[in-house]
Structure formats: C-alpha cells, structure tokens
Design a protein around this motif. Sequence first.
Motif, mmCIF file in Angstrom:
data_model
loop_
_atom_site.group_PDB
_atom_site.id
_atom_site.type_symbol
_atom_site.label_atom_id
_atom_site.label_comp_id
_atom_site.label_asym_id
_atom_site.label_seq_id
_atom_site.Cartn_x
_atom_site.Cartn_y
_atom_site.Cartn_z
ATOM 1 N N GLU A 1 28.223 3.241 -97.639
ATOM 2 C CA GLU A 1 28.391 4.450 -96.830
ATOM 3 C C GLU A 1 27.607 4.336 -95.530
ATOM 4 O OE1 GLU A 1 27.060 5.699 -100.316
ATOM 5 O OE2 GLU A 1 29.098 5.055 -100.807
ATOM 6 N N LYS A 2 26.569 3.480 -95.579
ATOM 7 C CA LYS A 2 25.706 3.389 -94.418
ATOM 8 C C LYS A 2 25.371 1.923 -94.151
ATOM 9 C CE LYS A 2 21.493 5.535 -92.678
ATOM 10 N NZ LYS A 2 20.569 6.640 -92.916
ATOM 11 N N CYS A 3 25.375 1.557 -92.879
ATOM 12 C CA CYS A 3 25.036 0.185 -92.522
ATOM 13 C C CYS A 3 23.911 0.186 -91.505
ATOM 14 C CB CYS A 3 26.232 -0.538 -91.910
ATOM 15 S SG CYS A 3 27.539 -0.867 -93.092
ATOM 16 N N ILE A 4 22.872 -0.566 -91.838
ATOM 17 C CA ILE A 4 21.748 -0.694 -90.918
ATOM 18 C C ILE A 4 21.705 -2.119 -90.409
ATOM 19 C CG2 ILE A 4 19.229 -0.565 -90.708
ATOM 20 C CD1 ILE A 4 19.345 1.557 -92.975
ATOM 21 N N ASN A 5 21.817 -2.279 -89.104
ATOM 22 C CA ASN A 5 21.746 -3.609 -88.504
ATOM 23 C C ASN A 5 20.377 -3.810 -87.884
ATOM 24 O OD1 ASN A 5 24.425 -3.882 -89.187
ATOM 25 N ND2 ASN A 5 25.191 -3.506 -87.108
ATOM 26 N N LEU B 19 26.457 4.098 -88.677
ATOM 27 C CA LEU B 19 26.068 2.753 -88.256
ATOM 28 C C LEU B 19 24.765 2.864 -87.477
ATOM 29 C CD1 LEU B 19 26.808 -0.267 -87.902
ATOM 30 C CD2 LEU B 19 27.937 0.378 -85.782
ATOM 31 N N VAL B 20 23.741 2.214 -87.987
ATOM 32 C CA VAL B 20 22.425 2.324 -87.360
ATOM 33 C C VAL B 20 22.000 0.986 -86.773
ATOM 34 C CG1 VAL B 20 19.983 2.829 -87.768
ATOM 35 C CG2 VAL B 20 21.742 4.107 -89.005
ATOM 36 N N HIS B 21 21.676 0.997 -85.521
ATOM 37 C CA HIS B 21 21.077 -0.197 -84.916
ATOM 38 C C HIS B 21 19.572 -0.039 -84.984
ATOM 39 C CE1 HIS B 21 20.110 -2.718 -81.081
ATOM 40 N NE2 HIS B 21 19.807 -3.360 -82.178
ATOM 41 N N PHE B 22 18.946 -0.765 -85.903
ATOM 42 C CA PHE B 22 17.477 -0.749 -85.976
ATOM 43 C C PHE B 22 16.981 -1.794 -84.982
ATOM 44 C CE2 PHE B 22 13.328 -2.047 -87.338
ATOM 45 C CZ PHE B 22 12.729 -0.883 -87.781
ATOM 46 N N ALA B 23 16.582 -1.307 -83.804
ATOM 47 C CA ALA B 23 16.193 -2.221 -82.730
ATOM 48 C C ALA B 23 14.691 -2.471 -82.755
ATOM 49 C CB ALA B 23 16.598 -1.619 -81.389
ATOM 50 N N TYR B 24 14.311 -3.677 -82.452
ATOM 51 C CA TYR B 24 12.886 -3.982 -82.378
ATOM 52 C C TYR B 24 12.640 -4.843 -81.160
ATOM 53 C CZ TYR B 24 14.489 -8.409 -84.162
ATOM 54 O OH TYR B 24 15.155 -9.597 -84.293
ATOM 55 N N ASN B 25 11.424 -4.818 -80.708
ATOM 56 C CA ASN B 25 11.055 -5.556 -79.506
ATOM 57 C C ASN B 25 10.678 -7.000 -79.828
ATOM 58 O OD1 ASN B 25 10.286 -6.024 -76.766
ATOM 59 N ND2 ASN B 25 9.792 -3.845 -76.615
#
Length: 649
Positions: free
Chosen positions: A406-410, A439-445
Amino acid sequence: MISQNPMAEFRSECLKALTSSLEKVFPDRSFEQLNFAKPPVFEFGQLASSICFEIAKETCETPLQLANRIVESMDKAAFSLIEKVEVAGGGYINFHINFDKFSAIVIESARQLNENYGLIKVEKPQRIIVEHTSVNPVHPIHVGQARNPMLGDSIARLLSSRGHVVSRHYYVDDVGRQTAVLAYGYNKLGRPKPAEKPDHFLGKIYTITSCLVEIKRLKKELEAARALNKEDETPRLQREIDEWISVAAELKEKYPQLFDELLQKISEDEDPEKAINELNRAYEAGEEKARALIREVSQLCLEGFRETLTRVGVTYDSWDWESEFVWSGLVGKVLHMLKRTSYVFMQGGVLEFDANKVVRDLSLWSKLGLREGYEIPSLTLVRADGTTLYTTRDIAYTIWKFGRAEKCINVIGMEQSLAQMQLKVALYALGYWRQADNLVHFAYNLVTLPGYKMSSRRGRYIAFDDVIEEAIRRAYEEVSKRSPNLSEEEKRQVSEIIGIGAVRYALIAVDPAKPVEFKWDKVLDFERNSAPYIQYSHARACSILRKAARKPERASYDLLREKLEREIVLAIAEFPEVFIEAADMLKPNIIAEYANALADKFNTFYNAFPVIKAEPVELSDARLALVDAVRIVLRNALNLIGIFAPERM
RNA sequence: GGGCCCGUGGCCCAGUCAGGAUCAAGGCGCCGGCCUUCGGAGCCGGAGAACGUGGGUUCAAAUCCCACCGGGCCCGCCA
C-alpha cells in the motif's frame, strides 16, 4: 500493573483532569486539541499546559488568575498518577507525576515486556516496501552511498517493529550505460575470475574502462569540432580531456597491470563508444549473448555487496532486476498507457513526458510541496535509438511495487528529488492517485570528504568495506587495551560489534537532511555520543546485574527518591512515545539521540549512587530493577537502529 | 535564471514540521577536579552563542510569514 505506554497513561489522566476542570470553569465553551508540553526542567513537573495564555485573550483575567482558578477546581481525589498540579510562571499549569506509583509501573512494565517494551503496534498495519541501497553494480559501495543502507535498514526496522508488514527491496540497476561500460571492459579481459572481493575487482575494471572510453570519445569530439571550425567548443573539450588524462595517470599508477591490459584491448576497438551503446541496446532487447554477459558481471558484483551488507546487519527480502521490467513488457505497457494520455509528445526524435501540464491540469502544486505556478521540467522517456531511460523504467517498477504494497518508501539521495517528483507526477497522470499519494521519497544528504569530491566514475572514493575494516581494527585495539581478560575469540566478536555499531551510528545520528562530513575520527568515535558509549553503558548495566547475582524480589519503588532516579524512570517511560514518533515520522536519528541521552543519565547515576550495596535491601532491589529496565531500553533502542548491545566489551 | 535543502559557541550537532517558562540541550577541543564503591569507553566543575541578516505576525519566535545574504544539490537522449 503493567502498561505498554506509561507516559500515555499519565498524559491521559492529565487530560481528563484538565478537561473536566475546564468544563466546570467554562461551561459554555468547548476546547479541542489540548496539548501538553514537556516542561524545561524536571522540577516544573513532567507535563505542562499553556492553555491559559490562549483563553486569557478572550477573558478579562490574566493567564495566572485563570490558571489558579482551573487548578483549584480540579478534582484532586480522582488523581492517581498525578501527584500534584501547580501553577507556575506567567500561567502554566504543571502536572507532577506520583513517582511512588509511577516508578513501579514503568520499571515493572519494561522488565516484563522486555524485548517488546516500547514497541507499540499500529492499529492498522500496512504492507510497506522500503526500497534502499540500490547501488549500481559496477563498483564497491563507498561511504557516500553507505548512508543509504544504514538509513533504509533502520527505517525498515522501525516500521516492522511498529507492526507493519515490511518488505526490503534492492533495485538492481543492470540496465543502462554504466553496466554496459563495465561489461564491455570485463569482456575485453576475457571475463576473468576475480582474485579479490568481486565488487572491488570490478570497480577497478569499470573505472579504467570508463576513463579510457571517455578519453577516446572526447578526442573524437575534439577532432570533429576542429574540422567544423567550432572554435568555441575546443577549449572546453581540451580541458575535459586533460582532466581525464590525469585521472588515467592516477589509475595507471594504482593498477598498472590491469590498466595496461585494458588500454591495449580497448585500443584494438575502432569505436568502443559504439560497442557499448550496442551492448546496452542488445541487453534491453533481451538478446541472449548480452544477457549472459551483463547478468554475469552484475551477479558477481552483487555477491560482493551482499557480503558487505550482511556483515553490517543489512539484508533484503527481494532483489528486483530492472531488466525484468523491460523484458516482461511492463515498461512497454506503461509507455503505451502514457502515450494514450495527453501528456506525451515527440520532440527531435525522442519521446517526452510533459510533467508540467499534468501538474497544471490536476493542480498538484501543494501535493508536491511546490509554489503554485512553478513549472516542472519535462522528462525524456525514450531515446532516439528506442532505449528507455532510468526514470521511465522506474515508473513501471513503482507500479509493480504498488501491486504488492500500500505504501512505498524510496530511500534515495536528495539529488534525485526532481526525478522522484516526475515519477510521482507520472503516477498521477496515469490515474494512480492513491499510489502517488503513498509514494514517499526519503531523501538524504551526501557524505562529503574534506579533501575532494567523491566520484565513482573517477575511482575517487573510500570503499565502505575499508571503513568497516578500519573501524573493527580500531575497536580491537581499544578492546585489547581495556579488557585484556577477554578471550581472543570474545575480543574479535566484540570489536566487530563495536566497530560496526560506531559506523552505523555515525551515519544515522545526524539529521538526514544535513550532509555528513566524513572524518575517520568522527565516524570511528568511541567517546560520548557514539554507539560504543551507549554499548558501554549497556555492558555496565549488565555487569551490575551479573555481580548482584540475585533477582530484585524485594524492591520498594517508593524508595527511589533521588531526582536522577526519577529522571531515569521518566526517560524509560517516554521510550514508547519516542519510538512511535521515530517510526511514524521516519526519523531513526531520534532513537540514536534518545539512547545517548539515557546512557548519559545512567552513567551519572552509576557514578553517584551504589546499587548492589545500597541500604536497605528494598532500595538496593529497586535500583537493581531500575538498572535492569535501563539495560532493556538501551538494548531495544540500539536494536531499532541495527546496533547490537553486547553484555561485555 | 528557476526550484529544493542547509545556515545554532573555535569545530561538530539537538531543538524548527505541531511557537511558550531559569542559563538554548549535548559532544569535540580548552582549563580545573574525581584512581571512595558495582567496568575511567566514565563522573563533577569552568570558560565559550547577536540561534546567517533585516522586517513582520503573536501575550510569547531558534521555531511561523516576507525579503535578503552565504553554502550545497538539481534543472541530461546519465543514474
């Protein structure tokens, strides 16, 4: 009495007390969303309400007068976990915990629930795919990329502990130029068996091949520019050539034999660039020879990755090959669907996706967190030669993932924010609204190196394996120095746990939005505010319990009167809420901070008060139980971020 | 040029999304103590901050809004 979440019990009692009092004082007014804050210092109580500052605006009373009236009309007889309520400052209402009762509940809950303490489950579990790492299989994983699996794995652990059904996916990017470059070089060498860790071996081949091919290509471009008298182009090209030639010199210096061999073999080719493009095309087309070659190289590289990642405690439930989505026709199907929308157009022989038109038509700005009217660039879907691009294939992959969750974390670096946004927009365009919303974009530096910019294409990077190796080596030195009594076997085991813990901690403890500057001393920190420090505190707690050699059966928790003891009880009580926030807001770093703060308090306590020898035995037992509870929470917290808590070190 | 992210003591970093109270919490480094107990990878004390700048909102701003400055990333028929 046992509680899953002691702080929530106290909070709800405070809420009840405040609400019923407010109803008495203001029968006509209704209050929604009464929030409690944690007061700045322990002496002000454990929860506070600033509601009077708000109400005072509507009345002629001062906040202070109001607060006094509200507190006076509280039903003190109904208090159980509340010890007292006080008015303070300019009109705060401070709620103090009844620690005689509370300590017993908190400590006994932690001890009985043990490995489950703090890990509150959601009411409605979701199926969640966490896609992380997904490093291209063309060179070893370097420190910059290593932040990804550390964060991704911690997120997966948090969500899974929260009760969700989590699946960890590695997206193998075997389609595209980079893999073709490596496969080309590898093939030229006659597909040699690596004499070292395969990803390291292949990394060398990739870098050298890439460099040589680049130089050859640029030289051709330069000739062409000169032939056409494009004077403005030549200086830039010459500069680029010079830069790559200096990279080549570096590589020749580092790997003379491999370099010469590749140089000789690649020189035989009239046009390596063309050969690589052809290999890429053949692979996408699913032609047998290309398939065999590229899969062989990629598999080999992934073997190395698996070894590295398993060592640091990161595993996957699924390895998804990008090529599968091309060969199975799913990418083609998605392209077909996109073509039927009004958001695709041809331009100069390539197929473009008009993301901006979608955003405008569907008014998606706020959903995407953008200013209204902002124009988002279009996305190229298909090259002139008919091959697809990364983001195009990612659209198909994402739809595939949503067939399973149901949920996707990239978990993907923030430099890919635009591509991730275009991907999301494509889902909206295709009518996958629910999916796009989930749809989640888990962004990191990035992880930066003080001296130079890390560049895998130029072979300038610090391999994650080397960092791990060095961390364990330093941990071993430290362990040998401090714990000479441990057996050789134990020393090795413990230094592995400490070294890897230190690295994991360093890469997740800072806010993912901020860059981490890679310095050996910082990443391999064994002092305060590090995994080893927390592990050490845990080992100390274990040591006390071991030495006591008895179960704390006669504990009287009301004897825990010291402020420090109560602060520790409070911290333990807060763990479930910290966990919930970390899991729901995807913030593994707050678990690291929490564990560190608890270790601080515990060490201060350790230094200030005797446990085993405390008198009377009821106090000693209560302290022993407290130590046990600290031990449990430190271990649970560390485990959430993938760090082991050793009993000795 | 446009977009996103970041800016907190000499250095690193929490707090910012859900605004509150005394000294803005820690760590590194620096200075001074603790080999008295259960592990010194520790503990206690000290010095050190215009929370990038300027406005605004509010009883209350590191936190919210606006403008600006500085740094990073992105805007490719790379991924």
